[in-house]
Design a protein around this motif. Structure first.
Motif, mmCIF file in Angstrom:
data_model
loop_
_atom_site.group_PDB
_atom_site.id
_atom_site.type_symbol
_atom_site.label_atom_id
_atom_site.label_comp_id
_atom_site.label_asym_id
_atom_site.label_seq_id
_atom_site.Cartn_x
_atom_site.Cartn_y
_atom_site.Cartn_z
ATOM 1 N N SER A 133 -122.378 64.762 32.634
ATOM 2 C CA SER A 133 -121.018 64.372 32.906
ATOM 3 C C SER A 133 -119.863 64.255 31.701
ATOM 4 C CB SER A 133 -121.165 63.055 33.662
ATOM 5 O OG SER A 133 -121.479 61.992 32.689
ATOM 6 N N HIS A 136 -112.931 61.651 27.184
ATOM 7 C CA HIS A 136 -113.520 62.553 28.144
ATOM 8 C C HIS A 136 -113.067 63.933 27.877
ATOM 9 C CE1 HIS A 136 -115.250 59.331 31.168
ATOM 10 N NE2 HIS A 136 -115.565 58.817 29.814
ATOM 11 N N ALA A 145 -111.818 68.081 32.884
ATOM 12 C CA ALA A 145 -112.771 68.526 32.497
ATOM 13 C C ALA A 145 -113.080 69.930 32.184
ATOM 14 C CB ALA A 145 -114.171 68.120 32.988
ATOM 15 N N VAL A 156 -120.855 70.304 30.302
ATOM 16 C CA VAL A 156 -120.137 69.895 31.221
ATOM 17 C C VAL A 156 -119.577 70.806 32.432
ATOM 18 C CG1 VAL A 156 -117.921 68.626 31.857
ATOM 19 C CG2 VAL A 156 -119.396 67.804 29.721
ATOM 20 N N GLU A 190 -122.160 71.445 34.668
ATOM 21 C CA GLU A 190 -122.506 70.325 35.453
ATOM 22 C C GLU A 190 -123.773 69.868 34.972
ATOM 23 O OE1 GLU A 190 -121.623 70.834 39.566
ATOM 24 O OE2 GLU A 190 -119.469 70.693 39.063
ATOM 25 N N SER A 249 -129.373 61.550 28.726
ATOM 26 C CA SER A 249 -128.369 62.173 29.290
ATOM 27 C C SER A 249 -128.680 63.698 29.810
ATOM 28 C CB SER A 249 -126.748 62.213 28.758
ATOM 29 O OG SER A 249 -126.484 60.918 28.363
ATOM 30 N N GLU A 265 -110.559 65.071 38.211
ATOM 31 C CA GLU A 265 -111.431 65.183 37.043
ATOM 32 C C GLU A 265 -112.260 66.481 36.921
ATOM 33 O OE1 GLU A 265 -114.304 62.103 38.522
ATOM 34 O OE2 GLU A 265 -112.913 60.432 38.229
ATOM 35 N N TYR A 266 -112.425 67.125 37.742
ATOM 36 C CA TYR A 266 -113.047 68.573 37.810
ATOM 37 C C TYR A 266 -112.023 69.443 36.929
ATOM 38 C CZ TYR A 266 -114.697 73.229 38.903
ATOM 39 O OH TYR A 266 -115.241 74.308 38.885
#
Length: 735
Positions: free
Chosen positions: A529, A611, A658, A523, A526, A499, A654-655
Motif C-alpha cells: 500500500s 504517501h 498513488a 504500489v 498493488e 509489508s 487514492e488510486y
C-alpha cells in the motif's frame, strides 16, 4: 682539570655566540621589515581607502548567482572523518551548488567503506578510487580527483567554475563558498586564512600551531601578496579557477599537480604567477551576530572583525613525533624540492620572499642553538650563585662590544617578534592565548629543529628530495553531533517491516518496467500500500511518515513557501507552528536540501514522508505554472453525474494519487540522469523561467527524442482522472 675544560669551552662559545647572534640579527631585521610594511600599509589604508570606500560585506557575497564549485579531498586512511566533514559542510555552508570529490585508494578499504556510507546520505559526495595503491602523494591523489571531476562534468553536462582544496578534517566557514563564488570570475587562486582549533591551554604542541598560522596569515602573506602579487597556497582553503586548472594541466601535459612534490600547494602559486594569472589572499569578515551580541561571549583582547574572518579551522598534531613528521614534510617540499623547482628569478622582491621561505632551514638550527646556549649560561650562572666556593668564570661578554651590541639588538628584535605574535594571536583567540605565545615559541623552536634534522636525514638517505614519499600525519575532527549512517535499500526495509514477502519482492524485481522505481512499482502493482511504502521510506530516511490531504492545506501555509522553492525541492508545506515549518516529501531530503530550505525560508524546517503521489498532486495544484484541469473537481463531477458511486469516490482518488509521478523520477529511473546530476540540473534550471524538459533539451543534457520518450512513459504510468472513473465505475475493483 674540569675547570680548565669548562673555561676553554666557554671561551670557544664566545665565538659561537657571535656567529649565532649575527645570523639571528639578520633574520630578525628581515622579519622587522615585514612588520614595518604591514603596519604602514594598514594605517595608510585606514586613513585613505577605507575613508573613501565602504568595506565589502556579506550582501556583496549573497548577490552573486551560485556557480558550480568542486571540493577536492585526498583521503588516505581517513576512516571516520569524511562523514563529519560532509555533514558539517551540509549543515553550515550557506551554499548549495557544490560537490565533494573524495580521492581514495584501492588498498584502503576502510576509508572506501566510510566514503560509501557518506555517499549514501549525501548525493553531492562522490567517491574517487585512485589508479595506483597508496600512499602515493597528495598531488597524485588530486590528479585522480581532477580526472574524476571531468568525467562527472561530461555526465552531468556541467562545468565547475572553482576547484577547492580541502582536507578531510577541515571545518569550513558558512560563507566560504560564497566568497569564492564572488571572486572566481576575477581571480585564479584564492586563499583564505587557516586558524587551528584550540586545545587545552597546556597542550603546547598542538597549540603552538595557532601562533605560527595566525601571524603568517594575518601579516606575512598579506604583505607578500601586496608586494609581489604571489600567494602560496596553504593546501586547504584554496580555490583555483577553471582557467588555473586548465593552465596547470596544459603545462603538466595533462597532469595538474606535481606528483613528486610534498607541497604541491606551495608549488602551484609560483606556477600560476609565471603564467600571469592573478592570485589573492582574502581576509573577509562574515558577521553572524551583532557586535553587542558578540561581546557577550567574546574574550578579552579579541577583535570583532578579525575573529569573524572567513577561514578554515582544523586540529593540528598534538604529539611531538607527529608535529616533527608534518613539519619535516613541509621543509622538504618548500626548501629542498622548492629550490630544485623554483630557482632564483629576475625579480628582487620575489627572490626576497623565496629567501624568506628557505631561510627557515638555517633559522631553525640557529634558534635551537641559541636556546641551548642560553640554557648553558643559566646553568653556569646558577653554579656560581648556588655552589659554595664555586669557581668564578670570566664572562664571555666581557670586553666584547660587538657581541654586547648584537645581543641588545637581538633583545629588541626578539621582543618585537614576541609582541607581534601576541598581537595577532590575541586578535583571534584572546589575550590569554596571546600571553601563552612565549612558552609555545620556545617549544616551537625545538620542534622546528628536529623537523629540520629529520628532513635533512630523509633527503640525504634518498639522495634526491623529489624521491621522498608522502608522509601522512593523522588528524582529529571535532565532535559535531550526528554520525552519518549508510542508507539501507527499500526492499530490505519492507521485508523487515513485514509489508512485503520475499517472493513478492523477487517478482517485483523481475517484472519492474523501465522508468519506474522499485517502490513506485510495488504500489502500482498493488503488492504494498502507499502507506507501507511511506513507512519504509521514512525509516530509511530516519523521519516520520504521514498521509497528506493534498487539497486540504490552508492558503496561509502554502504562501509561506514560494513556488520556486517548493518545485525545486519537490516539497509541499503542510503546517506551521511556533516558527517551525513542516513540509512533506515523497523521498528523503538530503542534508544539503534541508539546510538550504532553512536558509531560504528563514524557518526551522522539518519534513515527513508523504504517501506516493500526494506531494506531486499538491505541487501541481498549488504551484505548477500550467495547472490545467482539477482532478478533484473532475472526480466530484463524476459522482454528481452518476458516473461513479459515492462509496467508490475515496478509493478512486487514492488510486489516482498513488499513480502520479514526476518527470524527474522517470528520467532517473530510465537512467537518463543520475541523482547528483539531476540535482545540478535543477540548480541550473531554477534561474531560468523555462520548464524542466525544455531546459534539458536546450542545454544539451538530453535530446528531444529521449525527452519525448520519458514524457510518453510518464503519461502511460499515471492515468488521467477520466480513465480512473471508468475503471472504478460500478462494482468492479481496480486492477
Amino acid at each position: 682539570m674540569f675547570v680548565d675544560y669548562l673555561a676553554n669551552y666557554l671561551f670557544a662559545m664566545k665565538y659561537v655566540v657571535v656567529v649565532v647572534a649575527l645570523f639571528i640579527t639578520i633574520s630578525g631585521v628581515d622579519d622587522l621589515l615585514i612588520d614595518i610594511v604591514y603596519w604602514i600599509r594598514r594605517i595608510w589604508r585606514s586613513l585613505t581607502i577605507y575613508r573613501r570606500h565602504n568595506r565589502a560585506n556579506q550582501s556583496n557575497l549573497l548577490a552573486a548567482q551560485e556557480k558550480p564549485l568542486a571540493i577536492m579531498i585526498p583521503a588516505w586512511q581517513e576512516t571516520g572523518v569524511i562523514g563529519s566533514m560532509a555533514d558539517n559542510a551540509a549543515r553550515t555552508l550557506d551554499y548549495e551548488n557544490y560537490h565533494i570529490f573524495v580521492g581514495t585508494y584501492p588498498n584502503d578499504p576502510d576509508t572506501q567503506r566510510d566514503v560509501d556510507e557518506v555517499c549514501a546520505n549525501f548525493p553531492n559526495v562522490h567517491k574517487v578510487v585512485c589508479a595506483r595503491p597508496g600512499p602515493t602523494s597528495k598531488a597524485d591523489c588530486l590528479n585522480n580527483v581532477v580526472d574524476a571531476i571531468q568525467q562527472f562534468e561530461r555526465k552531468a553536462n556541467i562545468k565547475f567554475e572553482g576547484f577547492i582544496l580541502h582536507d578531510a578534517e577541515d571545518v569550513v566557514s558558512p560563507m566560504e563558498l560564497r566568497l569564492y563564488n564572488h571572486l572566481i570570475d576575477r581571480k585564479d587562486l584564492i586563499q583564505i586564512p587557516v586558524y587551528p582549533f584550540e586545545r587545552r591551554w597546556y597542550d603546547l604542541v598542538g597549540m603552538h600551531y595557532i601562533d605560527e598560522f595566525t601571524e603568517l596569515h594575518a601579516k606575512d602573506v598579506p604583505v607578500r601578496e601586496a608586494l609581489v602579487g604571489q600567494v602560496p597556497s596553504a593546501g586547504v582553503g584554496t580555490c583555483f579557477s577553471r582557467r588555473a586548472i586548465n593552465v596547470l594541466r596544459i603545462e603538466g601535459d595533462g597532469i595538474a599537480f606535481d606528483t613528486q612534490s610534498l607541497t604541491e600547494d606551495y608549488d602551484i602559486g609560483f606556477r600560476l604567477k609565471k603564467h600571469g594569472l592573478t592570485e589573492i589572499f582574502v581576509r573577509f569578515p562574515a558577521f553572524n551576530m551583532s557586535k553587542k551580541e558578540w561581546k557577550k561571549t567574546s574574550r578579552i583582547g579579541q577583535s570583532y572583525r578579525e575573529s569573524n574572518t572567513v577561514c578554515v579551522r582544523e586540529f593540528f598534531p598534538n604529539t611531538i613525533e607527529a608535529a616533527i613528521r608534518q613539519k619535516s614534510r613541509w621543509i622538504i617540499g618548500i626548501v629542498f624540492q622548492g629550490y630544485l623547482t623554483h630557482r632564483w628569478t629576475g625579480s628582487f622582491l620575489l627572490n626576497y620572499f623565496l629567501w624568506r621561505d628557505r631561510k627557515g632551514l638555517m633559522t631553525n638550527f640557529f634558534s635551537f642553538f641559541a636556546n641551548l646556549i642560553v640554557l648553558q649560561l643559566i646553568f653556569v650562572w646558577l653554579y656560581e650563585v648556588l655552589w659554595p666556593d664555586a669557581y668564578r668564570f670570566m664572562s664571555i661578554f666581557q670586553d666584547s662590544t660587538l657581541l654586547i651590541a648584537l645581543l641588545w639588538v637581538n633583545v629588541f628584535l626578539m621582543s618585537n617578534r614576541l609582541l607581534q605574535r601576541m598581537i595577532f594571536v590575541t586578535q583571534y583567540y584572546g589575550l590569554f592565548q596571546g600571553m601563552l605565545a612565549l612558552p609555545r615559541m620556545i617549544l616551537g623552536n625545538f620542534i622546528n629543529f628536529f623537523a629540520n634534522w629529520r628532513a635533512l636525514k630523509q633527503v640525504i638517505a634518498k639522495g634526491n628530495p623529489r624521491r621522498v614519499a608522502w608522509d601522512k600525519t593523522t588528524h582529529d575532527f571535532p565532535s559535531l553531533g550526528e554520525v552519518s549512517r549508510a542508507r539501507r535499500v527499500i526492499g530490505q526495509i519492507l521485508l523487515e517491516q513485514g509489508s512485503l514477502s520475499q517472493t513478492a519482492l523477487e517478482e517485483a524485481l523481475e517484472t519492474r518496467p523501465a522508468g519506474m522505481r522499485l517502490g513506485t512499482w510495488l504500489v502500482h502493482s498493488e503488492r504494498i500500500s502507499p502507506a507501507a511504502l511511506a513507512a519504509g521510506l521514512a525509516e530509511q530516511a530516519g523521519v516520520a511518515s504521514e498521509a497528506v490531504d493534498s487539497f486540504g492545506i490552508s492558503q496561509e501555509v502554502i504562501d509561506l513557501l514560494p513556488a520556486s522553492i517548493a518545485l525545486h525541492y519537490a516539497v509541499l508545506p503542510i503546517r506551521f507552528a511556533n516558527g517551525h515549518l513542516t513540509v512533506a516529501s515523497e523521498s528523503a531530503l538530503s542534508p544539503i536540501a534541508r539546510a538550504a530550505l532553512k536558509r531560504k525560508t528563514g524557518y526551522e524546517v522539518e519534513y515527513v514522508i508523504a504517501h506516493i503521489g500526494q506531494v506531486t498532486v499538491g505541487l501541481r495544484h498549488y504551484y505548477a505554472r500550467h495547472r490545467g484541469a482539477n482532478p478533484k473537481q473532475e472526480l466530484d463531477q463524476a459522482v454528481q453525474q452518476g458516473r461513479l458511486s459515492e462509496d467508490r469516490k475515496q478509493a478512486a482518488w487514492e488510486y489516482y494519487v498513488a499513480r502520479q509521478v514526476m518527470l524527474g523520477e522517470v528520467l532517473q529511473a530510465l537512467g537518463r540522469i543520475d541523482v547528483a546530476a539531476f540535482s545540478v540540473t535543477l540548480l541550473q534550471q531554477s534561474s531560468h523561467q523555462v520548464p524542466l524538459g525544455e531546459f534539458l533539451v536546450s542545454n544539451g543534457i538530453m535530446c528531444q527524442a529521449a525527452l519525448d520518450k520519458a514524457i510518453e512513459l510518464q503519461k502511460k504510468i499515471q492515468p488521467n482522472m477520466a480513465d480512473v472513473v471508468k475503471q472504478f465505475n460500478g462494482t468492479t475493483n481496480a486492477a
